[in-house]
Design an enzyme around this catalytic site. Sequence first.
Site, PDB file in Angstrom:
ATOM      1  N   ASP A 104      -6.326  -7.764   5.767  1.00  0.00           N
ATOM      2  CA  ASP A 104      -5.847  -8.164   7.089  1.00  0.00           C
ATOM      3  C   ASP A 104      -6.550  -9.463   7.516  1.00  0.00           C
ATOM      4  OD1 ASP A 104      -4.219  -6.908   9.527  1.00  0.00           O
ATOM      5  OD2 ASP A 104      -6.104  -7.622  10.346  1.00  0.00           O
ATOM      6  N   HIS A 269      -0.428   0.053   6.047  1.00  0.00           N
ATOM      7  CA  HIS A 269      -1.202  -1.186   6.111  1.00  0.00           C
ATOM      8  C   HIS A 269      -2.653  -1.021   5.670  1.00  0.00           C
ATOM      9  CE1 HIS A 269      -2.673  -5.015   7.569  1.00  0.00           C
ATOM     10  NE2 HIS A 269      -3.411  -4.447   8.501  1.00  0.00           N
TER      11      HIS A 269
END
Length: 289
Positions: A104, A269
């Site tokens: 991320d 994610h």
Amino acid sequence: MFENFKENKILVDGININFKIGGEGEPLLLLHGYPQTHVLWRKLAPLFAKHYTVICSDLRGYGDSDKPKSDDMHSTYSKKSMAFDQNELMKKLGFDKYYLVGHDRGGRVAHRMAVDYQENIKKLSVLDIVPTSHVFDNTSALLARRYYHWFFLIQSFPHPETMIGKDPEYYIRSKLKMWGANNDYLTEDIINEYLRCFTPEAIHASCEDYRAGASIDLLHHKEDAGKKIICPLQVLWGVKATVEELYDPIKVWEDWADDVEGESIDCGHFLPEEKPIETYESIYKFLNK
């Protein structure tokens, strides 16, 4: 968590960077994303520590690292500034060359590091991202729905800070639930640890991180046009996440790096938390090719 790891802080250009270190072998730096801290790596760090000296640090503005005052250009939280922190941290620990993994926002810092400190990065693995400028250059209605926080957090101070600050626990819980493929990968103690670090100062710093991403970071990308990542690059992403839905990750990264490989993991994610064994095995195989 992090059994046999030691926690410390190192002063880098006037900023304290918090980190944990453990294991033996070649150095491996792990960088977390939003809205988390180095605790993201709690499941992978002990596995890597069997083969590497593992450093899990908090990015500036996150966790127990300092949250320096920002500026009108948001340069304090540019990926250049954050990349400098992490490379200096590794140098101060005595590591001139090291492996690097970023998830991320940490992946975006790692991308910057691989451009600015090419001589230091042996191999790079980025988790569930494509380059920042590619995201903005290919914005669509679907992207805006999936990445709505990108456009919310970049609004001028103090609008997002005020709204998040009214109920930070709701905000954290909703984000973790929204981006993960299930609710089984987090326990209450981990959520509470993320909440402990989600202070008003951290909320502001993370907004500045995203504001930088929509402004000065894009300028730096343009300045580096044609300058590719030269170390081997691995791209991993979640089958049930936005990167899978909107992009061809390997093809996208081939415009930014000379040597790209990668694969998807059956999760959302948060690869290191949702599928730690699969994520570890894929990264370990890449690092040892």
